[in-house]
Design an enzyme around this catalytic site. Sequence first.
Site, PDB file in Angstrom:
ATOM      1  CG  HIS A  50      -1.750   1.176   1.538  1.00  0.00           C
ATOM      2  ND1 HIS A  50      -1.532   2.076   2.483  1.00  0.00           N
ATOM      3  CD2 HIS A  50      -2.578   1.735   0.805  1.00  0.00           C
ATOM      4  CE1 HIS A  50      -2.276   3.116   2.165  1.00  0.00           C
ATOM      5  NE2 HIS A  50      -2.910   2.983   1.339  1.00  0.00           N
ATOM      6  CB  SER A  51       1.132   4.211   0.332  1.00  0.00           C
ATOM      7  OG  SER A  51       1.525   5.504   0.432  1.00  0.00           O
ATOM      8  CG  MET A  52       5.784   6.052   0.361  1.00  0.00           C
ATOM      9  SD  MET A  52       6.211   6.611  -1.161  1.00  0.00           S
ATOM     10  CE  MET A  52       8.016   6.603  -0.995  1.00  0.00           C
TER      11      MET A  52
END
Length: 922
Positions: A173-175
């Site tokens: 998720h995300s980074m």
Amino acid sequence: MFLHSVNLWNLAFYALMVFMATLGLWDVFFGFEENKCSMSYMFEYPEYQKIELPKKLAKRYPAYELYLYGEGSYAEEHKILPLTGIPVLFLPGNAGSYKQVRSIGSIALRKAEDIDFKYHFDFFSVNFNEELVALYGGSLQKQTKFVHECIKTILKLYKGQEFAPKSVAIIGHSMGGLVARALLTLKNFKQDLINLLITQATPHVAPVMPLDRFITDFYMTVNNYWILNARQINLTTLSVAGGFRDYQVRSGLTFLPKLSHHTSALSVVSSAVPKTWVSTDHLSIVWCKQLQLTTIRAFFDLIDADTKQITQNPKKKLSVLNHHFIRHPAKHFEENPSIISDLTGTSMWVPVKVSKWTYVAYNESDKIYFTFPLANHRKIYTHVYCQSTMLDTNSWIFGCINSTSMCRQGVDLSWKAELLPTIKSLTLRLQDYPSLSHLVVYVPSIHGSKFVVDCEFFKKETRSIQLPVTHLFSFGLSSRKVILNTSGLFYNIELLNFGQIYQAFKINVVSKCSGVKEEITSIYKLHIPWSYEDSLTIAQVPSTTEISVKLHIAQPENDSHVALLKMYTSSDCQYEVTVKTSFSQILGQVVRFHGGALPAYVISSILLAYGGQLYSLFSAGHCLEYATMLDKEAKPYKVDPFVIMTKFLLGYKWFKELWDMLLLPELDAIVLTSQSMCFPLVSLILFLFGTCTAYWGGLLSSTSVRLLSSLWLALKRPSELPKDIKIISPDLPILTVVLIIVSWTTCGAFAILLTYLYYVCKVVHLQASLTTFKNSQTVNPKHSRRSEKKSNHHKDSTAHPLRLSASDAEDSLRMHSTVINLLTWTVLLSMPSLIYWLKNLRYYFKLSPDPCKPLAFILIPTMALLGNTYTVSIKSSKLLKTTSQFPLPLAVGVIAFGSAHLYRVPCFVFIPLLLHALCNFM
């Protein structure tokens, strides 16, 4: 005093800029559909079992942990290792929690229960201590190495099992998704350790806010590796974006770099994902039930029955992901679907010879095959379209070869159908199937349910209608319209001249129906052929429906496709389609794509005003108001032409070679152009927004200093203006050394903040002294005039130290006010590393690596000197003229090199401040 220096026209202009910026911000933060995601719930209490790591590993990474997710009896059973399932590792993103794995982990557990645990997945999650890695990139490499160790630890948990896995699937998720991609850049990493990578709202292209060089260096390393080794990377990768609801990571950043789009990479927006069809925000993408169900269905279809692990066949992986995330044919996934199907039994065969046909099935007991002879239709029509409201997964449409009225076997065309929220549809071009003699629509026997099947033959030109979009500068005052008079079931509205990210429109679809007794649903699908970012709107007709039309990805230069509004309509209704430019959404696109560059434009405007103040001090002997100089000096034509000219010259080989010889970094305008994010007016708009922000920021700064000085006077005895000016006070060297030590031993941003507070205190003290002097002047004007004359006498005499008069104090305050504005933005840009340091203080007393340490070493002595600097002490400086000329090229440099690399901006700020401080000695 601040407002008095600005005329009403300029005030009106700044107010207008605030209004326009507010429109853009509103569109980004609120101008999207409501959250249509269903919440995913746990049926049993979630448990997170901490996996014990080797002591050396735990000591090397004290802030990081590895957990296994479980619920109820499953959690109890798996407390005794080893494990027997298929390992999946969840990586949280910026400030993300390892507990975010519970949504997808719980859904996977329920799915495994449904099949009696024939297969099941073990979901692991990494605790990154909720680090702010999107703002501070110094720990990204550390996270990557820890994940590598976690993968090896996870695989050891399956040793001795019959079907022990040799690799893991990763959901990032995300980074966390970027960290997963970075694994491949590690020297000792084996690519075979990952069999599948799914990223959710991960900014792959570039950082959202490049606030330190560690983030940009990390991105460069990862993306360059993936681009250069695209054909060697066999890792199947899927990137899912959240759409316009995700204002933290715009979807354009989630599309994997173009050169790495080999056969094993897909990028899609959640609004285009079949059976999801919703936009998600940055957090809901991890718990959105529709999306997680789609993901888990794909995971179970990826299982190899022989190894009981995720398949190693890259073609099957890509086929499964295409089936669930790109185009769903309303059929269960089959690796090798049978194209030929048997059409036998006691079913009825009913010939249909009309070009348009509707059948309503309700409480039917017999199976029926409706046959459509194609020979006559080929002469008149080019396409056939069929749709069914029965959304089961059985085959429903076939093609017969050389048949008269019925056939024993047919070509299963159901695999070419498309699933939509309320129908499954199929469009065929007749000339693509010259061997088919009949089209067969199968209606199964049903009990109590009702569904409708429609088919029609048509000419393409009657269903493809061109609608040129309105011009960018029409501001929504003009519109273009088409009316669909024919009673068709399907239309393609071609949106001509629409392909840039700064274009935004509102499309109104008005449906009028006659003789409709029951509720009818129409579907409007915006189809972007050059990227998977489609969005759907479902409307109950008759109605008026408004559709927002804007892009995540600009149309590539070599792409000739046209954006389409696909309309699945009712034959009983007439539709009127109107398109007009949406000015607020255009501003929203500017903010969405370029809002991160605003600090660079603000500082550029402040630097221009700062240079004007220094020059007025050199030429006229006194410093003009900040707001006056901002109006006079902060002009776009002083900055933009230089950037545009430099970009033009870089197109020539000789200039590019000279540029590289001087070791100058790549121009940010070229970076933005490569991302299809550069158009002529965006820099002008950003400059106007930046000047407006600089103005209101100056007002806030000036007001804050006055309020603090009033508080100072209320708490302390009133002080007088300094009788003699000392640039280097006795405590100054000690303070400077202490702050440098603080910077070296703790965090550079912390030392910069302390220096900033010291400087503000000095300015507040000066403001309080000036206020006291003016109050005493009001009480005893004669004494004040004698004091002023005496002060001027001392000022003109070279034998006595410089004394500060009231006018000099006012000039100094004007100058200090501008310096505070510059410093405020410098401190704000350094805040992320300070927040990261404070959050991890229990683990690390010293921030390493520290992006702000070099800046702190220069800024601390500079600000210490400027805190004791007054205009009277630098008026006669030989360096003042040169100092006043530096801010202009530096303002250009901020835009040229800092708009896409914000961490470079403070480097342009400290140079004029340092020269200003040196004016005391030269």
